[in-house]
Design a protein around this motif. Structure first.
Motif, PDB file in Angstrom:
ATOM      1  N   LEU A 309       6.241  21.430   3.540  1.00 39.11           N
ATOM      2  CA  LEU A 309       5.029  20.729   3.135  1.00 39.11           C
ATOM      3  C   LEU A 309       5.322  19.765   1.989  1.00 39.11           C
ATOM      4  CD1 LEU A 309       1.981  20.421   3.546  1.00 39.11           C
ATOM      5  CD2 LEU A 309       1.638  22.257   1.872  1.00 39.11           C
ATOM      6  N   GLU A 310       6.124  20.212   1.042  1.00 38.74           N
ATOM      7  CA  GLU A 310       6.478  19.340  -0.087  1.00 38.74           C
ATOM      8  C   GLU A 310       7.373  18.192   0.378  1.00 38.74           C
ATOM      9  OE1 GLU A 310       8.889  20.781  -3.571  1.00 38.74           O
ATOM     10  OE2 GLU A 310       6.927  20.585  -4.559  1.00 38.74           O
ATOM     11  N   ALA A 311       8.200  18.442   1.397  1.00 42.99           N
ATOM     12  CA  ALA A 311       9.043  17.375   1.944  1.00 42.99           C
ATOM     13  C   ALA A 311       8.184  16.275   2.547  1.00 42.99           C
ATOM     14  CB  ALA A 311       9.991  17.949   3.000  1.00 42.99           C
ATOM     15  N   PHE A 312       7.132  16.668   3.276  1.00 43.38           N
ATOM     16  CA  PHE A 312       6.218  15.666   3.826  1.00 43.38           C
ATOM     17  C   PHE A 312       5.491  14.929   2.703  1.00 43.38           C
ATOM     18  CE2 PHE A 312       6.462  18.150   7.854  1.00 43.38           C
ATOM     19  CZ  PHE A 312       6.722  17.089   8.710  1.00 43.38           C
ATOM     20  N   SER A 313       5.118  15.654   1.667  1.00 44.93           N
ATOM     21  CA  SER A 313       4.424  15.035   0.541  1.00 44.93           C
ATOM     22  C   SER A 313       5.315  14.014  -0.168  1.00 44.93           C
ATOM     23  CB  SER A 313       3.973  16.109  -0.452  1.00 44.93           C
ATOM     24  OG  SER A 313       3.382  15.528  -1.601  1.00 44.93           O
ATOM     25  N   PHE A 314       6.572  14.412  -0.454  1.00 40.12           N
ATOM     26  CA  PHE A 314       7.516  13.499  -1.087  1.00 40.12           C
ATOM     27  C   PHE A 314       7.743  12.264  -0.221  1.00 40.12           C
ATOM     28  CE2 PHE A 314      10.099  16.565  -3.999  1.00 40.12           C
ATOM     29  CZ  PHE A 314       8.921  16.893  -4.663  1.00 40.12           C
ATOM     30  N   SER A 315       7.923  12.503   1.083  1.00 40.53           N
ATOM     31  CA  SER A 315       8.206  11.403   2.006  1.00 40.53           C
ATOM     32  C   SER A 315       7.042  10.430   2.076  1.00 40.53           C
ATOM     33  CB  SER A 315       8.526  11.943   3.398  1.00 40.53           C
ATOM     34  OG  SER A 315       9.622  12.825   3.369  1.00 40.53           O
ATOM     35  N   GLY A 316       5.832  10.968   2.163  1.00 41.54           N
ATOM     36  CA  GLY A 316       4.664  10.105   2.223  1.00 41.54           C
ATOM     37  C   GLY A 316       4.495   9.282   0.963  1.00 41.54           C
ATOM     38  N   ARG A 317       4.724   9.924  -0.202  1.00 41.91           N
ATOM     39  CA  ARG A 317       4.590   9.208  -1.464  1.00 41.91           C
ATOM     40  C   ARG A 317       5.634   8.098  -1.568  1.00 41.91           C
ATOM     41  NH1 ARG A 317       4.454  13.211  -6.404  1.00 41.91           N
ATOM     42  NH2 ARG A 317       3.791  14.497  -4.628  1.00 41.91           N
ATOM     43  N   GLU A 318       6.858   8.408  -1.163  1.00 41.19           N
ATOM     44  CA  GLU A 318       7.925   7.404  -1.206  1.00 41.19           C
ATOM     45  C   GLU A 318       7.643   6.266  -0.224  1.00 41.19           C
ATOM     46  OE1 GLU A 318      11.920   5.967  -2.260  1.00 41.19           O
ATOM     47  OE2 GLU A 318      10.208   6.946  -3.181  1.00 41.19           O
ATOM     48  N   PHE A 319       7.172   6.616   0.963  1.00 42.68           N
ATOM     49  CA  PHE A 319       6.889   5.600   1.979  1.00 42.68           C
ATOM     50  C   PHE A 319       5.821   4.628   1.486  1.00 42.68           C
ATOM     51  CE2 PHE A 319       4.289   4.091   5.518  1.00 42.68           C
ATOM     52  CZ  PHE A 319       5.243   3.475   6.313  1.00 42.68           C
ATOM     53  N   TRP A 320       4.732   5.158   0.956  1.00 45.37           N
ATOM     54  CA  TRP A 320       3.662   4.272   0.490  1.00 45.37           C
ATOM     55  C   TRP A 320       4.091   3.496  -0.743  1.00 45.37           C
ATOM     56  CZ3 TRP A 320       0.475   2.951   3.912  1.00 45.37           C
ATOM     57  CH2 TRP A 320       0.022   3.852   4.871  1.00 45.37           C
ATOM     58  N   GLY A 321       4.930   4.097  -1.579  1.00 51.72           N
ATOM     59  CA  GLY A 321       5.435   3.375  -2.735  1.00 51.72           C
ATOM     60  C   GLY A 321       6.295   2.185  -2.324  1.00 51.72           C
ATOM     61  N   LEU A 322       7.201   2.398  -1.386  1.00 56.62           N
ATOM     62  CA  LEU A 322       8.035   1.307  -0.903  1.00 56.62           C
ATOM     63  C   LEU A 322       7.204   0.249  -0.191  1.00 56.62           C
ATOM     64  CD1 LEU A 322      11.153   3.240   0.477  1.00 56.62           C
ATOM     65  CD2 LEU A 322      10.944   2.002  -1.684  1.00 56.62           C
ATOM     66  N   THR A 323       6.207   0.693   0.573  1.00 55.39           N
ATOM     67  CA  THR A 323       5.335  -0.264   1.269  1.00 55.39           C
ATOM     68  C   THR A 323       4.577  -1.129   0.277  1.00 55.39           C
ATOM     69  OG1 THR A 323       5.074   1.272   3.136  1.00 55.39           O
ATOM     70  CG2 THR A 323       3.454  -0.501   2.928  1.00 55.39           C
ATOM     71  N   TYR A 324       4.079  -0.506  -0.793  1.00 58.46           N
ATOM     72  CA  TYR A 324       3.389  -1.277  -1.832  1.00 58.46           C
ATOM     73  C   TYR A 324       4.324  -2.324  -2.426  1.00 58.46           C
ATOM     74  CZ  TYR A 324       1.482  -2.443  -6.400  1.00 58.46           C
ATOM     75  OH  TYR A 324       1.049  -3.123  -7.508  1.00 58.46           O
ATOM     76  N   ASN A 325       5.570  -1.934  -2.689  1.00 61.18           N
ATOM     77  CA  ASN A 325       6.525  -2.864  -3.264  1.00 61.18           C
ATOM     78  C   ASN A 325       6.806  -4.034  -2.336  1.00 61.18           C
ATOM     79  OD1 ASN A 325       6.822  -1.470  -5.653  1.00 61.18           O
ATOM     80  ND2 ASN A 325       8.577  -0.287  -4.948  1.00 61.18           N
ATOM     81  N   VAL A 326       6.924  -3.748  -1.035  1.00 59.18           N
ATOM     82  CA  VAL A 326       7.170  -4.808  -0.062  1.00 59.18           C
ATOM     83  C   VAL A 326       5.992  -5.783  -0.034  1.00 59.18           C
ATOM     84  CG1 VAL A 326       7.387  -5.301   2.397  1.00 59.18           C
ATOM     85  CG2 VAL A 326       8.744  -3.473   1.365  1.00 59.18           C
ATOM     86  N   LEU A 327       4.767  -5.251  -0.003  1.00 54.69           N
ATOM     87  CA  LEU A 327       3.588  -6.113   0.030  1.00 54.69           C
ATOM     88  C   LEU A 327       3.478  -6.934  -1.257  1.00 54.69           C
ATOM     89  CD1 LEU A 327       1.011  -3.611   1.579  1.00 54.69           C
ATOM     90  CD2 LEU A 327       2.047  -5.594   2.712  1.00 54.69           C
ATOM     91  N   ASP A 328       3.757  -6.291  -2.389  1.00 54.32           N
ATOM     92  CA  ASP A 328       3.706  -7.014  -3.656  1.00 54.32           C
ATOM     93  C   ASP A 328       4.789  -8.083  -3.708  1.00 54.32           C
ATOM     94  OD1 ASP A 328       2.622  -7.190  -6.461  1.00 54.32           O
ATOM     95  OD2 ASP A 328       4.728  -6.753  -6.915  1.00 54.32           O
ATOM     96  N   SER A 329       5.951  -7.762  -3.153  1.00 57.75           N
ATOM     97  CA  SER A 329       7.044  -8.735  -3.083  1.00 57.75           C
ATOM     98  C   SER A 329       6.629  -9.958  -2.283  1.00 57.75           C
ATOM     99  CB  SER A 329       8.249  -8.070  -2.432  1.00 57.75           C
ATOM    100  OG  SER A 329       9.108  -9.007  -1.851  1.00 57.75           O
ATOM    101  N   LEU A 330       6.011  -9.723  -1.143  1.00 55.24           N
ATOM    102  CA  LEU A 330       5.573 -10.819  -0.286  1.00 55.24           C
ATOM    103  C   LEU A 330       4.532 -11.676  -1.000  1.00 55.24           C
ATOM    104  CD1 LEU A 330       5.806 -12.028   2.566  1.00 55.24           C
ATOM    105  CD2 LEU A 330       3.912 -10.551   3.243  1.00 55.24           C
ATOM    106  N   LYS A 331       3.619 -11.032  -1.681  1.00 55.12           N
ATOM    107  CA  LYS A 331       2.590 -11.743  -2.448  1.00 55.12           C
ATOM    108  C   LYS A 331       3.212 -12.628  -3.518  1.00 55.12           C
ATOM    109  CE  LYS A 331      -1.064 -10.789  -5.827  1.00 55.12           C
ATOM    110  NZ  LYS A 331      -1.778  -9.702  -6.553  1.00 55.12           N
TER     111      LYS A 331
END
Length: 444
Positions: A309-331
């Protein structure tokens, strides 16, 4: 992306590239492909990662691959360098295969006719046929395409066949076009989840100054006394804090602006500090270089999940964090395009980044691959000609017109303009980035 073109046409898709002229640049991935079929899925993609802020993401700041691009993309001739290049090419090829497999499976599972699935572009090295589909491996591994027989004059499929892609309902075509993006998003999450399970999630703690991981032999830095492992604590009397990658850029800018002029560096070494005066060599373009590899001064630790469960939590947090960075980068790129337009790079630069990541820390390939996948997905959704998003935009126009397609010549004109731009820019970047390779510059 999926584009229906005449037999004489080809399709490419363009994405954003990275800064390759500075010694430190944003991470990118490029997938350069050219369709040889009459109708195909083909792409030219890039990716970009930004550093997470520790207060935004509780797991801490992630590794910033931007700092791992070295001046001139220095590839050595030893086995380690060759292996790291092959690993970077392997990551790019896997991402390309996943993207094109998304398009292929979405079409195949809906019963839509598919004629070709190619990995790479250019001359065919090997191929086989299965169930009326030609599978091929081509000479240049930085691309791929899925071909459809829609406008192929050699196809024996009637033009009014309901299972041709162009004759399928709008929703079916949207699924096929979007499937490449969806495949890359899923693949990115799987990569992150695998990283969390196998090696843990990296947490970064920053320290003052800029690290010098490597010094090139016979370079200005080597002549003037810099050593691998030194930490640059100050430049020309100005102390450096611990602001991450921006410090590297500051140091690089000073060096580039000081060819053949002394630069005073305050160096942390062995628990103390010394002053070193470095005189940068002059590049052919008039900028200075000292022949070092620079990176933010940080320490990486690993956080291991206690349960699934914690592995899914870590993965989800990392995924959304990287996605935010990509979107901010594009902006940020679009908001500051005049400053970033001259600092874009193509496939050669991407391999250089990936090779340096692999050479610095093999574990870094996980985040490298995840970031490339996310960037690929985001960039392809942009409503621009020759991108998946551009094709989706044309389908939305068709839907708004009550199912009435735009005239074929209008669609081809829109896509052809984007394709020609991509080809010109792509060739320019390939040549320029190749000339930026250290061993090429040394030859010149």
């Amino acid at each position: 992306m999926i584009i229906n073109l005449s037999p004489s046409s080809c399709s490419l898709s363009l994405s954003r590239f990275i800064n390759s002229k500075s010694h430190i640049s944003r991470l990118t991935k490029t997938h350069f492909s050219k369709s040889l079929s009459s109708s195909s899925s083909s792409t030219f993609h890039s990716k970009n990662q930004f550093l997470h802020e520790k207060n935004k993401y509780p797991l801490g700041r992630r590794r910033d691959f931007r700092s791992w691009v070295i001046p001139g993309f220095d590839f050595g001739s030893n086995f380690e360098s060759t292996q790291s290049v092959l690993e970077a090419v392997g990551v790019l090829t896997a991402i390309i295969v996943v993207h094109e497999s998304g398009h292929f499976l979405a079409a195949y599972l809906q019963g839509i006719h598919v004629s070709k699935f190619a990995v790479g572009f250019g001359p065919i090295l090997a191929k086989f046929n299965a169930k009326n589909v030609e599978y091929s491996l081509r000479a240049f591994p930085l691309g791929g395409f899925v071909g459809f027989p829609d406008n192929d004059p050699d196809s024996d499929i009637p033009p009014d066949d309901k299972n041709l892609l162009k004759n399928r309902p709008i929703f079916d075509r949207v699924i096929v076009i979007s499937a490449g993006v969806i495949a890359n998003i899923i693949f990115a999450y799987v990569i992150i989840f695998t990283q969390v399970l196998l090696v843990g999630l990296p947490v970064q703690e920053s320290f003052p100054g800029v690290l010098v991981p490597d010094v090139r032999p016979f370079s200005a830095a080597s002549r003037d006394g810099l050593l691998p492992g030194d930490v640059i604590l100050g430049v020309n009397g100005i102390d450096l804090g611990k602001n991450g990658p921006s410090l590297v850029t500051e140091v690089v800018d000073v060096i580039k602006k000081s060819p053949k002029r002394n630069v005073l560096l305050k160096i942390g070494r062995g628990g103390g500090s010394v002053d070193v005066r470095v005189t940068p060599d002059e590049n052919s373009d008039g900028t200075g270089r000292i022949g070092v590899q620079l990176s933010p001064n940080f320490k990486i630790s690993k956080v291991q999940p206690k349960n699934l469960l914690e592995a899914f939590s870590f993965s989800g947090r990392e995924f959304w964090g990287l996605t935010y960075n990509v979107l901010d980068s594009l902006k940020q790129t679009f908001m500051n395009f005049s400053q970033t337009a001259s600092k874009v790079s193509g496939p050669v630069a991407i391999i250089a980044v990936g090779a340096e990541v692999a050479k610095s820390n093999v574990d870094g390939l996980y985040q490298f691959a995840a970031v490339l996948n996310i960037n690929l997905a985001v960039i392809n959704l942009l409503p621009l000609p020759a991108l998946d998003g551009g094709t989706l935009a044309l389908i939305l126009v068709e839907a708004a017109r009550g199912g009435k397609k735009l005239p074929l010549e209008v669609e081809q004109g829109i896509m052809s303009s984007g394709i020609m731009f991509v080809i010109i820019v792509g060739l320019f970047l390939l040549v320029r980035d190749t000339l930026n390779l250290d061993f090429i510059r040394d030859l010149l």
